[in-house]
Design a protein around this motif. Structure first.
Motif, PDB file in Angstrom:
ATOM      1  N   THR A 167       0.815  -1.211   0.000  1.00  0.00           N
ATOM      2  CA  THR A 167       0.000   0.000   0.000  1.00  0.00           C
ATOM      3  C   THR A 167       0.849   1.261   0.000  1.00  0.00           C
ATOM      4  N   VAL A 168       1.878   1.283   0.838  1.00  0.00           N
ATOM      5  CA  VAL A 168       2.685   2.499   0.991  1.00  0.00           C
ATOM      6  C   VAL A 168       3.312   2.934  -0.330  1.00  0.00           C
ATOM      7  N   PRO A 169       3.989   2.040  -1.104  1.00  0.00           N
ATOM      8  CA  PRO A 169       4.544   2.519  -2.381  1.00  0.00           C
ATOM      9  C   PRO A 169       3.482   3.030  -3.339  1.00  0.00           C
ATOM     10  N   ALA A 170       2.298   2.377  -3.351  1.00  0.00           N
ATOM     11  CA  ALA A 170       1.246   2.825  -4.265  1.00  0.00           C
ATOM     12  C   ALA A 170       0.753   4.220  -3.908  1.00  0.00           C
ATOM     13  N   VAL A 171       0.449   4.417  -2.607  1.00  0.00           N
ATOM     14  CA  VAL A 171       0.003   5.738  -2.175  1.00  0.00           C
ATOM     15  C   VAL A 171       1.098   6.777  -2.402  1.00  0.00           C
ATOM     16  N   ALA A 172       2.344   6.407  -2.105  1.00  0.00           N
ATOM     17  CA  ALA A 172       3.451   7.341  -2.294  1.00  0.00           C
ATOM     18  C   ALA A 172       3.645   7.678  -3.769  1.00  0.00           C
ATOM     19  N   ALA A 173       3.438   6.701  -4.666  1.00  0.00           N
ATOM     20  CA  ALA A 173       3.583   6.972  -6.100  1.00  0.00           C
ATOM     21  C   ALA A 173       2.547   7.981  -6.566  1.00  0.00           C
ATOM     22  N   VAL A 174       1.303   7.782  -6.130  1.00  0.00           N
ATOM     23  CA  VAL A 174       0.251   8.743  -6.485  1.00  0.00           C
ATOM     24  C   VAL A 174       0.577  10.113  -5.899  1.00  0.00           C
ATOM     25  N   ALA A 175       1.002  10.137  -4.640  1.00  0.00           N
ATOM     26  CA  ALA A 175       1.301  11.414  -3.990  1.00  0.00           C
ATOM     27  C   ALA A 175       2.467  12.126  -4.667  1.00  0.00           C
ATOM     28  N   ALA A 176       3.518  11.373  -5.017  1.00  0.00           N
ATOM     29  CA  ALA A 176       4.669  11.995  -5.675  1.00  0.00           C
ATOM     30  C   ALA A 176       4.276  12.601  -7.013  1.00  0.00           C
ATOM     31  N   THR A 177       3.402  11.910  -7.740  1.00  0.00           N
ATOM     32  CA  THR A 177       2.914  12.461  -9.012  1.00  0.00           C
ATOM     33  C   THR A 177       2.152  13.760  -8.774  1.00  0.00           C
ATOM     34  N   VAL A 178       1.278  13.746  -7.787  1.00  0.00           N
ATOM     35  CA  VAL A 178       0.455  14.929  -7.504  1.00  0.00           C
ATOM     36  C   VAL A 178       1.319  16.083  -7.014  1.00  0.00           C
ATOM     37  N   VAL A 179       2.379  15.798  -6.255  1.00  0.00           N
ATOM     38  CA  VAL A 179       3.284  16.864  -5.796  1.00  0.00           C
ATOM     39  C   VAL A 179       3.829  17.640  -6.983  1.00  0.00           C
ATOM     40  N   GLY A 180       4.352  16.904  -7.979  1.00  0.00           N
ATOM     41  CA  GLY A 180       4.902  17.584  -9.142  1.00  0.00           C
ATOM     42  C   GLY A 180       3.859  18.366  -9.908  1.00  0.00           C
ATOM     43  N   VAL A 181       2.675  17.768 -10.092  1.00  0.00           N
ATOM     44  CA  VAL A 181       1.616  18.443 -10.844  1.00  0.00           C
ATOM     45  C   VAL A 181       1.152  19.704 -10.112  1.00  0.00           C
ATOM     46  N   VAL A 182       0.954  19.604  -8.805  1.00  0.00           N
ATOM     47  CA  VAL A 182       0.463  20.756  -8.042  1.00  0.00           C
ATOM     48  C   VAL A 182       1.509  21.865  -7.999  1.00  0.00           C
ATOM     49  N   ALA A 183       2.776  21.499  -7.742  1.00  0.00           N
ATOM     50  CA  ALA A 183       3.823  22.520  -7.661  1.00  0.00           C
ATOM     51  C   ALA A 183       3.978  23.253  -8.982  1.00  0.00           C
ATOM     52  N   LEU A 184       4.070  22.499 -10.072  1.00  0.00           N
ATOM     53  CA  LEU A 184       4.213  23.143 -11.379  1.00  0.00           C
ATOM     54  C   LEU A 184       2.934  23.868 -11.777  1.00  0.00           C
ATOM     55  N   GLY A 185       1.785  23.323 -11.384  1.00  0.00           N
ATOM     56  CA  GLY A 185       0.522  23.995 -11.698  1.00  0.00           C
ATOM     57  C   GLY A 185       0.403  25.332 -10.998  1.00  0.00           C
ATOM     58  N   ILE A 186       0.795  25.401  -9.725  1.00  0.00           N
ATOM     59  CA  ILE A 186       0.749  26.674  -8.996  1.00  0.00           C
ATOM     60  C   ILE A 186       1.714  27.669  -9.619  1.00  0.00           C
ATOM     61  N   ALA A 187       2.925  27.213  -9.940  1.00  0.00           N
ATOM     62  CA  ALA A 187       3.915  28.110 -10.547  1.00  0.00           C
ATOM     63  C   ALA A 187       3.414  28.641 -11.881  1.00  0.00           C
ATOM     64  N   ASN A 188       2.873  27.774 -12.710  1.00  0.00           N
ATOM     65  CA  ASN A 188       2.412  28.186 -14.031  1.00  0.00           C
ATOM     66  C   ASN A 188       1.208  29.108 -13.926  1.00  0.00           C
ATOM     67  N   ALA A 189       0.254  28.769 -13.050  1.00  0.00           N
ATOM     68  CA  ALA A 189      -0.943  29.602 -12.896  1.00  0.00           C
ATOM     69  C   ALA A 189      -0.591  30.960 -12.302  1.00  0.00           C
ATOM     70  N   SER A 190       0.353  31.002 -11.365  1.00  0.00           N
ATOM     71  CA  SER A 190       0.747  32.278 -10.762  1.00  0.00           C
ATOM     72  C   SER A 190       1.454  33.166 -11.770  1.00  0.00           C
ATOM     73  N   ASP A 191       2.293  32.567 -12.589  1.00  0.00           N
ATOM     74  CA  ASP A 191       2.975  33.338 -13.629  1.00  0.00           C
ATOM     75  C   ASP A 191       1.964  33.916 -14.616  1.00  0.00           C
ATOM     76  N   ALA A 192       0.977  33.097 -14.981  1.00  0.00           N
ATOM     77  CA  ALA A 192      -0.066  33.587 -15.889  1.00  0.00           C
ATOM     78  C   ALA A 192      -0.895  34.688 -15.235  1.00  0.00           C
ATOM     79  N   GLU A 193      -1.148  34.562 -13.922  1.00  0.00           N
ATOM     80  CA  GLU A 193      -1.912  35.592 -13.210  1.00  0.00           C
ATOM     81  C   GLU A 193      -1.146  36.910 -13.181  1.00  0.00           C
ATOM     82  N   GLN A 194       0.178  36.840 -13.014  1.00  0.00           N
ATOM     83  CA  GLN A 194       0.974  38.066 -13.058  1.00  0.00           C
ATOM     84  C   GLN A 194       0.862  38.730 -14.433  1.00  0.00           C
ATOM     85  N   SER A 195       0.956  37.931 -15.477  1.00  0.00           N
ATOM     86  CA  SER A 195       0.826  38.497 -16.828  1.00  0.00           C
ATOM     87  C   SER A 195      -0.547  39.112 -17.031  1.00  0.00           C
TER      88      SER A 195
END
Length: 878
Positions: free
Chosen positions: A497-525
């Motif tokens: 269970t732990v590797p599966a949950v961690a794999a999903v979480a690690a994927t979401v970490v990257g998506v959320v971090a890059l999504g916030i950065a990209n959306a914030s940059d677009a909001e500044q523009s």
């Protein structure tokens, strides 16, 4: 015993186990092969798109030995092997005559044959809608020296000055073989061929015989393709440099000079070292990708280890050491890693080849032939095998520490989880947050520190997942039976269970971090964007002597129903003479942070404010119109307005750039403070105020309003205006538009994150169902309804998906929010507009909601629909 012989029994057991459990092995192969496939296909596309070596030379110099570019304004130049990468003037001064072919022959010391290439000139052709610009090259395509510059797919090359060959982009405008193309103010040409420039695409291009268009001969930049009867060596290139010419030699590009052979001023310019930041970014990507694959494949190896636990217990009872037990599980990783990597590379070669036509559509440069980077693929294969072995490390370690007596008795032999791991996880998580906070306030390289903090926080999160899963199990008493069963089973079998949950979480970490950065940059523009006009309004600008009546008629025909008005103003953009107007209050200039109009004036002259200033209130417009009717001026400012008079100073500038004051007058004024950091106008002058300072009004453009202008209408109107005056430009204010790259990044992030999340959840869920077959069969035996199994299966997916997604979102906020400080923070923001924040933070809630809610529910529905509702009874002891 040699290492190979020690590993032989373990490899044999692993191979047999893989063949016995084909479904589970297929899941592991998919988890390993998919990343390898993606990287292989991407590498092939990238390598194919990069044109190097002999093919690049053929595209640049055709069949010639060298391309020679003269530099008559310099007596001597220095260059690298490729002059496009570096040149430098050694001795300045104009030459009496530009170096011609005779001097080139003297420098080379032998007779040559040469064909001149005159390129990158734009010629205006008539179209059905009006006029369009086409990029023209004049050269002799019948010469062997030009072979490779232009590929003719239909028809033939031009043989005289009445013929032309066009590219496919231009042919899409409606031209076919045999058509006549009319040059504005020039000859009629017959289309005899259709093809493409071998390097570029995406715009209209054509090639004709030299002299067809009588392109202006520019002695300061003449280019020849040269047949020197043999190789043009580096010594020959240096000889050409001495007479003020540069050369791109086929022989030199194949065998470039060493850095020591370059002129001292050029040494080091051919080197392209990879910066430390690039290496750090690549390293972080590799680490995160490796971690992701390990986590995705980890649950499968946990199940494999579970299936092998009885065999491993028998081995231990017979005297096998824990190292030998670990070797059996690691051998499974090695066997499946080799097969999965081979499968991934093979499919990647096919997918890369199939992707090339699709990717080519988005590139303005033509790709080369199918290019397989075997050395790169060897590294990718090694990456895949390493990830498979690493994914088996933790299950192997757990399997080697199992309770042999309990396993042989038919009970679970798992050891109690370590209490030190959660403590280490908290330390890593806290350290990651601290590094992210520190990187957020650093003026330089803050992004790299924040990226590194993402890896640290993910590692800390992984160590905390067992605690979270166990905690949920303790709180599950109030949940429905299927969900309660799934939560408790997940806690009981943490190894999978732990590797599966961690794999999903690690994927979401990257998506959320890059999504916030990209959306914030677009909001500044978006926040710092200032429209030049009200939305939907269009403006036509051009020289004051343009055919404005004809332009009005063309616009009326292209945009029926639109309101077209003429704007007069101070000539701020004259070609030879222009007028600059300044506005002063109490001797100080009225301050605007920046201003720029879509018309050819910064100060219209009218008795009412033109419909050019967006977001102007009704009261302000009424006050401005009143002061203009009274002979005053409306002045825009970035500061709080002061006074009711303004001194207007007009200066006229000539070709030499010297300004002469032509008038000064103090007139009544209305000062309007604009909310943004940019103004579309400096001011609006009444005719009386303009006359007082000697500013004569000229037609500055046309304003089009009252109708929504589509992209097709805009293109038609642009061509119609170009038929009247080539210098007219049409601008349509559509407001802030998301950059294509921003949209693409968000789509790719969502698609990639969703794919990895769904794939990881499905994999872990079906592995859990496979491992839980005895428990589910027991449920059926004690009277559970058939649909209960489907509900339990769907609950597995919900538990893994939701827990992983929530953890990933929480952890992803750390680097995501931190990176917005160096990415969108700037001191100039509040200096220009105090209402703007110090930095911008925009959370892409739709993306996050999709990941946390929609994808887990969708995955649960898929799992529930694909799960068998009935199972045969199986024997079980524990």
């Amino acid at each position: 015993m040699t290492p190979l012989r020690r590993w032989a029994p373990a490899l044999r057991v692993a191979r047999r186990e893989a063949g016995r459990a084909k479904g589970r092995s297929a899941v592991v192969l998919a988890m390993i092969a998919l990343p390898v496939l993606g990287v292989t296909a991407a590498d092939i596309v990238i390598q194919t798109s990069e044109i190097t070596g002999a093919e690049a030379i053929d595209r640049r110099i055709g069949g010639a030995d060298a391309l020679v570019l003269v530099q008559p304004r310099t007596a001597e130049v220095a260059q690298t092997a490729d002059p496009d990468r570096g040149t430098m003037t050694l001795r300045g001064g104009r030459r009496a005559q530009p170096p011609g072919l005779d001097e080139i022959e003297d420098a080379l010391g032998r007779d040559i044959e040469a064909v001149e290439v005159r390129a990158q000139e734009f010629v205006r052709f008539e179209t059905d809608a009006g006029v369009a610009d086409v990029e023209i090259t004049e050269t002799d395509l019948t010469s062997p020296l030009t072979r490779g510059l232009f590929r003719v797919d239909e028809g033939r090359v031009p043989v005289d000055r009445s013929e032309i060959v066009i590219n496919h982009d231009l042919a899409e405008s409606g031209f076919v073989l045999g058509d006549t193309m009319t040059v504005v103010g020039g000859p009629d040409l017959t289309v005899v061929g259709i093809g493409d420039n071998t390097s570029f695409r995406g715009r209209g291009m054509a090639v004709a015989q030299p002299g067809t268009f009588e392109l202006t001969e520019r002695p300061w930049n003449r280019t020849w393709l040269v047949d020197a009867g043999g190789a043009v060596t580096w010594e020959d290139v240096r000889a050409l440099n001495e007479v003020g010419a540069m050369a791109l030699s086929r022989a030199v590009m194949k065998d470039p000079p060493s850095d020591a052979e370059l002129h001292p001023s050029m040494q080091g310019m051919d080197d392209a070292p990879v910066g430390s930041e690039d290496l750090a970014v690549v390293g972080l990507i590799v680490v995160m990708a490796l971690l992701e694959v390990v986590l995705l494949a980890g649950p499968a190896f946990a199940v494999i280890a579970r299936r092998l636990q009885h065999s491993l217990a028998l081995m231990a009872a017979s005297g096998a050491t824990p190292r030998q037990a670990r070797r059996v599980v690691l051998a499974s990783g090695l066997v499946l890693g080799v097969v999965g990597t081979t499968l991934g590379v093979g499919l990647g070669l096919l997918v890369g080849w199939l992707s090339l036509p699709l990717v080519q559509r988005f590139s303005s440069s033509f790709f080369g032939p199918y290019d397989v980077p075997w050395l790169h693929l060897a590294g990718v294969a090694g990456f895949g095998m390493l990830s498979a072995v690493l994914a088996a490390v933790v299950p192997a370690w757990i399997a080697s520490r199992q309770d042999v007596t309990a396993v042989l008795a038919g009970r679970r032999g798992d050891r109690r989880p370590s209490r030190r791991s959660p403590i280490l996880g908290l330390v890593l998580l806290g350290g990651g947050v601290a590094v992210a906070a520190y990187g957020a306030v650093q003026p330089d390289n803050g992004e790299l520190l924040i990226a590194a903090s993402a890896v640290i926080t993910v590692l800390g999160m992984i160590l905390l997942v067992p605690v979270v899963v166990a905690g949920l199990a303790r709180l599950s008493a109030v949940l429905p039976l299927p969900v309660r069963y799934a939560v408790r089973d997940a806690a009981r079998h943490r190894a999978r269970t732990v590797p599966a949950v961690a794999a999903v979480a690690a994927t979401v970490v990257g998506v959320v971090a890059l999504g916030i950065a990209n959306a914030s940059d677009a909001e500044q523009s978006r926040a710092t964007y200032t429209p030049l006009m009200p939305l939907g309004t269009a403006a036509v600008a051009g020289p004051a002597d343009s055919d404005w009546e004809g332009s009005r008629a063309a616009l009326a025909e292209s945009l029926p129903g639109a309101e077209i008005s003429t704007v007069e103003g101070v000539d701020s953009n004259g070609v030879h003479r222009w007028t600059d107007v300044q506005f002063r209050v109490d001797g100080r200039a009225v301050r605007l942070h920046s201003y720029g109009s879509a018309l050819a004036t910064q100060a219209p002259i009218a008795d009412a404010i033109p419909p050019l200033v967006p977001e102007l209130g009704e009261a302000e417009r009424a006050a401005g119109d009143r002061i203009l009717r009274e002979g005053g001026a409306v002045v825009f400012t970035s500061r709080a307005p002061t006074g009711d008079e303004v001194t207007v100073v007009a200066r006229e500038y000539g070709p030499r750039g010297r300004g002469t004051v032509v008038g000064r007058a103090t007139v009544p004024a209305v000062m309007i403070q604009l909310p943004g950091h940019h103004s579309t106008l400096q001011a609006v002058l009444s005719p009386e105020a303009a006359a007082a300072v000697g500013a004569e009004p000229v037609t500055a453009g046309l304003v089009v309003s009252g109708e929504e202008i589509t992209a097709d209408q805009e293109r038609t109107a642009t061509e119609a205006l170009a038929a009247l005056t080539p210098d007219l430009s049409l601008y349509v204010e559509r407001g802030y538009q998301n950059d294509d790259a921003t949209v693409i990044v968000l789509v790719v992030l969502g698609a990639l994150g969703g794919l990895l999340m769904v794939g990881g959840t499905l994999t872990a869920t079906f592995l859990s169902l496979s491992d839980a077959r005895p428990d589910l069969a027991t449920l059926s035996a004690v009277g559970a309804a058939p649909r209960t199994r489907r509900a339990v299966a769907a609950s597995y997916a919900v538990v893994i998906g939701v827990v992983g997604a929530v953890l990933g979102v929480v952890v992803g906020f750390v680097p995501g929010i931190a990176v917005t400080f160096p990415l969108t923070g700037a001191d100039w923001l509040q200096e220009v507009d105090p209402t703007l924040p110090g930095h911008f933070l925009e959370i892409p809630w739709l993306l996050i909601g999709t990941i946390v809610v929609v994808l887990p529910l969708l995955t649960a529905l898929v799992v529930g629909a694909a799960t068998r509702s009935r199972l045969p009874l199986v024997a079980r002891i524990d």
